[in-house]
Design an enzyme around this catalytic site. Structure first.
Site, mmCIF file in Angstrom:
data_model
loop_
_atom_site.group_PDB
_atom_site.id
_atom_site.type_symbol
_atom_site.label_atom_id
_atom_site.label_comp_id
_atom_site.label_asym_id
_atom_site.label_seq_id
_atom_site.Cartn_x
_atom_site.Cartn_y
_atom_site.Cartn_z
ATOM 1 N N ASP A 144 -19.588 11.400 -2.508
ATOM 2 C CA ASP A 144 -20.718 10.452 -2.535
ATOM 3 C C ASP A 144 -21.329 10.304 -1.155
ATOM 4 O OD1 ASP A 144 -20.586 9.963 -5.197
ATOM 5 O OD2 ASP A 144 -20.389 7.787 -5.021
ATOM 6 N N ASP A 152 -13.853 11.547 -4.503
ATOM 7 C CA ASP A 152 -14.806 10.565 -5.019
ATOM 8 C C ASP A 152 -15.607 9.988 -3.845
ATOM 9 O OD1 ASP A 152 -16.070 8.851 -6.719
ATOM 10 O OD2 ASP A 152 -14.299 7.652 -7.223
ATOM 11 N N LYS A 202 -3.893 13.477 3.089
ATOM 12 C CA LYS A 202 -3.282 12.657 4.136
ATOM 13 C C LYS A 202 -1.797 13.005 4.191
ATOM 14 C CE LYS A 202 -4.468 8.935 5.634
ATOM 15 N NZ LYS A 202 -5.111 8.334 6.834
ATOM 16 N N ASP A 212 -9.275 11.060 6.438
ATOM 17 C CA ASP A 212 -10.017 10.054 7.215
ATOM 18 C C ASP A 212 -10.754 10.723 8.386
ATOM 19 O OD1 ASP A 212 -7.475 10.629 8.206
ATOM 20 O OD2 ASP A 212 -7.186 8.660 9.107
ATOM 21 N N TYR A 249 -6.118 8.189 -10.211
ATOM 22 C CA TYR A 249 -6.856 7.563 -11.314
ATOM 23 C C TYR A 249 -6.143 7.745 -12.657
ATOM 24 C CZ TYR A 249 -10.809 7.146 -8.058
ATOM 25 O OH TYR A 249 -11.620 6.840 -6.998
#
Ligand code: NAD
Length: 367
Positions: A252, A248, A192, A224, A142
């Site tokens: 959530d 993020d 990852k 994942d 980000y």
């Protein structure tokens, strides 16, 4: 020794309503437990804009830098949607996070038994769930450069860059290990490393930091696979540490395993201060809920649990945090519900202060 200091920023909409209940709980600790806090209160967001023309004054920022912990309600509302981006209520919140350099975002996913039916997962998968996701908050994709949309040949290309320095990984890993030491001493790091160099470095640095925490059982998982495991059997985790982007998404998803937005607390931590406490801001995950503001309908539990996190992580009062969380759990087990938690037939909702009354009564009963 001086009392621990707290800056309270109620903000907008339901922020002041839910914070009023936390103020009563803070007073309860002073009266009944002899634990006093030096509390100051100030404006943030739209309320600060209305009074001063800015969502956060320099004086409030200075106060935030000098206290042991900041407790924030919520900011924003339709009235402020027309404002210029630079003075929108959310800018106040972002300035606090940035200038306090709060790089570790803590999002618990905790399921109270009485609310297990609210989850989209089966009751036995979520009942009693209590995990903590630590998301790196100030770096990663980000923020990385280069970024932008450029022309290449006869089409446009969107670019973002995942970038982590060793020190950025090191400091958030230490926050996560410190938390694991205060909890179940189990930490799972997610990245990852199979397809991303930043993931390889992440894994190396977290492993290195782990040598300073021999009591913590460290594991690694591809993010994942971690997402799948969170849905399949979340109780296998205690603390999870991950980067900004994966955090993020994972935080959530994990938070919603447990039901209503009105129940979710959070914390953002930075570097240790001179007194050894981390810079810290605690706040509910929800916003200012303009649709119910001013109607005494808001659920104060997210804000109350944010204060419980402050007790545990800023003030090393784990037993008092347990006491407050148990009081919330008891109230829910007794069937006390604000409107957002209704589901069962024949239960009428309590008001915001009605929920506060019930929590205070449960705290009294804990003595
Ligand atoms: P929201 O979280 O305010 O509300 C979403 C829904 O959840 C609404 O129906 C609301 O009534 C309900 N809800 C939220 N908290 C509740 C509580 N404690 N008890 C009962 N019900 C609750 O999100 P939104 O509607 O998207 O945003 C409203 C405003 O809040 C916007 O201005 C937004 O920018 C701002 N916002 C602020 C923060 C923050 O301060 N950290 C976070 C998110 C949104």
């Amino acid at each position: 020794m001086s009392n621990p200091s707290l800056l309270i920023l109620p903000g907008d909409g339901i922020g002041p309503e839910v914070m009023a209940e936390v103020r009563r709980i803070i007073d309860w600790y002073g009266d009944k437990r002899g634990i006093s806090f030096d509390v100051s209160e100030d404006l943030v967001g739209g309320a600060a804009y209305d009074a001063h023309g800015t969502p956060l004054t320099d004086e409030t920022m200075e106060k935030a830098q000098s206290v042991d912990a900041v407790l924030l309600g919520a900011v924003g509302g339709p009235k402020y949607d027309v404002l210029d981006f630079s003075v929108k209520p959310e800018r106040g919140l972002l300035r606090l996070r940035k200038e306090m350099d709060l790089y570790a975002n803590l999002r618990p996913a905790q399921c109270f038994d009485a609310l297990a039916d609210f989850s989209s997962l089966k009751k036995d998968v979520v009942a009693g769930l209590d995990i903590m996701i630590v998301r790196e908050l100030t770096s990663g994709i980000y923020f990385g450069e280069p970024r932008g949309i450029i022309e290449e040949g006869n089409e446009r290309v969107g670019i973002n860059t995942q970038r982590y320095t060793e020190s950025e990984i090191d400091r958030v890993a230490r926050s996560a290990f410190d938390l694991a030491m205060k909890r179940g001493k189990k930490l799972c790091s997610m990245e990852k490393a199979n397809v991303m160099e930043s993931g390889i470095l992440w894994r190396e640095v977290v492993t290195e930091v782990g040598k300073d925490y021999p009591e913590v059982e460290l594991s690694h998982m591809y993010a994942d696979a971690g997402a799948m495991q969170l849905c399949r059997w979340p109780k296998q985790f205690d603390v999870i540490v991950t980067d900004n982007l994966f955090g993020d998404l994972l935080s959530d998803a994990a938070a919603m395993l447990t039901g209503s937005l009105g129940m979710l607390p959070s914390a953002s931590l930075g570097a240790p201060m001179e007194n050894g406490r981390p810079k810290a801001m605690y706040e509910p995950v929800h916003g200012s809920a303009p649709d119910i503001a001013g109607q005494s309908k808001a659920n104060p539990i997210a804000c109350v649990l944010s204060f419980a996190m402050a007790l545990r992580y800023s003030f090393d009062m784990g037993a008092e945090a347990d006491r407050l969380e148990s009081a919330v759990s008891k109230v829910l087990a007794d069937g006390v519900r604000t409107a957002d938690l209704l589901g069962e037939e024949g239960v009428s909702p309590v008001s915001t202060s009605g929920m506060g009354d019930a929590i205070l009564a449960a705290l009294d009963a804990s003595l």
